[in-house]
Enzyme design. Structure first.
Site, PDB file in Angstrom:
ATOM      1  N   LYS A   1       0.720  -1.335   0.062  1.00 22.86           N
ATOM      2  CA  LYS A   1       0.192   0.006  -0.050  1.00 22.86           C
ATOM      3  C   LYS A   1       0.804   1.400  -0.041  1.00 22.86           C
ATOM      4  O   LYS A   1       0.393   2.462  -0.361  1.00 22.86           O
ATOM      5  CB  LYS A   1      -0.966   0.028   1.019  1.00 22.86           C
ATOM      6  CG  LYS A   1      -2.112  -0.952   0.912  1.00 22.86           C
ATOM      7  CD  LYS A   1      -2.978  -1.286   2.219  1.00 22.86           C
ATOM      8  CE  LYS A   1      -4.163  -2.244   1.909  1.00 22.86           C
ATOM      9  NZ  LYS A   1      -3.696  -3.486   2.032  1.00 22.86           N
TER      10      LYS A   1
HETATM   11  C1  LIG Z   1      -4.281  -4.603   1.288  1.00 28.95           C
HETATM   12  C2  LIG Z   1      -3.492  -5.772   1.319  1.00 28.95           C
HETATM   13  C3  LIG Z   1      -3.919  -6.836   0.582  1.00 28.95           C
HETATM   14  C4  LIG Z   1      -5.215  -6.978  -0.439  1.00 28.95           C
HETATM   15  O1  LIG Z   1      -5.117  -5.667  -1.228  1.00 28.95           O
HETATM   16  P1  LIG Z   1      -6.580  -5.492  -2.155  1.00 28.95           P
HETATM   17  O2  LIG Z   1      -6.131  -4.202  -2.839  1.00 28.95           O
HETATM   18  O3  LIG Z   1      -7.457  -4.765  -1.250  1.00 28.95           O
HETATM   19  O4  LIG Z   1      -6.928  -6.337  -3.120  1.00 28.95           O
HETATM   20  C5  LIG Z   1      -3.214  -8.019   0.249  1.00 28.95           C
HETATM   21  N1  LIG Z   1      -2.135  -8.206   1.141  1.00 28.95           N
HETATM   22  C6  LIG Z   1      -1.766  -7.360   2.065  1.00 28.95           C
HETATM   23  C7  LIG Z   1      -0.481  -7.371   2.981  1.00 28.95           C
HETATM   24  C8  LIG Z   1      -2.408  -6.260   2.103  1.00 28.95           C
HETATM   25  O5  LIG Z   1      -1.948  -5.201   2.943  1.00 28.95           O
END
Ligand SMILES: *Cc1c(COP(=O)(O)O)cnc(C)c1O
Length: 474
Positions: A116
């Site tokens: 993210k």
């Molecule tokens: C947010 C997250 C996901 C999921 O990603 P999306 O964009 O919601 O599909 C998967 N793995 C980790 C470690 C995350 O922080």
């Protein structure tokens, strides 16, 4: 480039600046670009060269210019977001090869050790730039059970005109996640530990945000995963991942991506990259036991789960009841038919909790036209994947990435498959210990973080207390 809402039958258009700070459209839809930019082999070759000479930030600015042509100082924004004082490596997103045709795209080299950060760092810089142009301030209010909150805090930290109020369920995040958030000492980052669970935190955020007068008076906004700018920023690493695995000039040989998925934000950017012309063969969607999306891609039925039916798993960032970005894909699937999206999401989902498009030609065409395939994994699969990658490659992967590795391996896809590594193992020490009998290593940039002084305000699960706290600080 203009933007429209997935539910706006009149198709009114907005600029990138309009939607940068917005959440949902007023009609309940999500903002999407009116078309996807087209890139060809010559463009890919240009970026291949640029990546080598000027690096990730320069390619990011070029790609994001396609989505945000009027955003001022995009080069500066990208240079400040993507450099080696923010990320652990100047490559920003390195790739590495495992022994069996799988690659990892390392998306977790940022300040919160989760993918993210790649979108959020762009958002922090873009918000600051746009707010200063408008002479406005923003108080971001959010709730987190882990990755999103710390990623947002590190991205907004030090950004002029921005304050963050982040609600967390007291005592319910991993020790590392708590340390990451609570050790931030800047008074503009307000950590709030609620005596309750994550849903309570979300309800508090909703209660405050639904009070439109309070929201306006205190300049309250959000950074949730439906923000289009986050999706656009993620298109960059799909492109760069491709270029790093296919470095030969003139190459248009495709790769596949396998993506650990929750809210469909990460893999949606892969879909956008593919639609733009990045040579991507398969988009392999991996879920954990919360398999809403695997079920859809297998059956054509999208069935939202009740909160009580969401499993608490060892890949917790994928524990979802519905996938908030999924509507954007359905909008594409039905050729930008906003009336159809309204019927599916506004009517059927709202009234019966599911929609079924299994009998449509559009659903039947998904694998061929869009490359999507899917699978799901279990706790035992995750442990097994963590173990086998450790034993054969001496690489430690986190439980979410392990969901991706499990599903990617099961499919035996031709050509390179790039699994997007979505977090570092250090964030999920318990599961790593269960799989390997040892604790994950702490990258040097996080050494000692658990011993730093903490700054967090404990509150009861009470919206009045929260409201007073925000009012006093803003
Ligand atoms: C947010 C997250 C996901 C999921 O990603 P999306 O964009 O919601 O599909 C998967 N793995 C980790 C470690 C995350 O922080």
């Amino acid at each position: 480039m203009r933007y429209l809402s997935t539910r706006d039958v009149s198709g009114s258009l907005h600029t990138f600046s309009d939607i940068l700070l917005a959440g949902l459209a007023d009609d309940g839809g999500l903002y999407v670009p009116e078309y996807y930019p087209n890139i060809d082999t010559a463009q890919l070759d240009h970026w291949r060269v640029l990546l080598g000479t000027d690096g990730y930030a320069a390619v990011a600015a070029d790609i994001l210019r396609l989505f945000a042509p009027e955003l001022a100082d995009l080069e500066g924004i990208c240079a400040r977001a993507y450099n080696d004082s923010v990320f652990a490596t100047p490559q920003i997103v390195p790739v590495s090869e495992l022994h069996d045709g799988l690659w990892l795209a390392h998306l977790s080299e940022g300040p919160s050790a989760a993918f993210k950060d790649l979108a959020m760092q762009f958002l922090g810089q873009a918000f600051e730039s746009e707010l200063s142009r408008r002479g406005e301030v923003l108080n971001i209010l959010g709730a987190t059970s882990g990755d999103t909150g710390s990623s947002a805090e590190y991205a907004m930290l030090g950004r002029r005109g921005i304050r963050v109020f982040m609600l967390t369920p007291a005592g319910r995040m991993t020790p590392f996640q708590q340390a990451q958030m609570y050790s931030i000492q800047d008074p503009a980052i307000v950590n709030i530990a609620v005596d309750g669970v994550f849903d309570d935190c979300q309800d508090l955020v909703k209660a405050v945000s639904n009070d439109l007068e309070f929201k306006a008076a205190h300049h309250i906004g959000a950074v949730n995963s439906i923000n289009w700018a986050r999706v656009a920023a993620q298109v960059v690493y799909y492109t760069v991942g491709y270029l790093r695995v296919r470095p030969a000039l003139g190459s248009a040989d495709p790769v596949s991506f396998c993506v650990p998925t929750g809210n469909f934000g990460n893999i949606l950017a892969g879909h956008v990259a593919r639609q733009m012309g990045v040579p991507i063969s398969k988009l392999i969607l991996a879920t954990n036991e919360n398999n809403v999306l695997d079920e859809f891609f297998r059956t054509g039925v999208y069935r939202v789960r009740a909160a009580t039916d969401v499993h608490a798993t060892s890949s917790p960032s994928m524990d979802i009841s519905k996938a908030s970005n999924f509507e954007r894909f359905i909008f594409d699937l039905f050729h930008h038919d906003a009336a159809k999206v309204r019927e599916l999401f506004g009517d059927q989902l709202a009234t019966q909790g599911y929609f079924d498009i299994s009998m449509t030609a559009e659903f039947a065409a998904i694998p061929e036209r869009y490359g999507f395939v899917s699978g799901s994994s279990t706790h035992a699969d995750r442990l097994q994947a963590i173990r086998s990658v450790w034993e054969t490659d001496a690489v430690m992967i986190d439980p979410h990435t392990a969901d991706g590795v499990t599903v990617a391996r099961r499919g035996r896809y031709p050509g390179p498959v790039i699994v997007t590594e979505t977090a570092l193992p250090v964030k999920f020490a318990d599961t790593i210990e269960e799989a390997l009998g040892r604790l994950p290593e702490t990258p040097s940039r996080f050494a000692g973080i658990e011993n730093l002084p903490r700054r967090v305000i404990d509150i009861p699960n009470d919206v009045e207390v929260l409201r007073k706290l925000i009012a006093a600080a803003t």
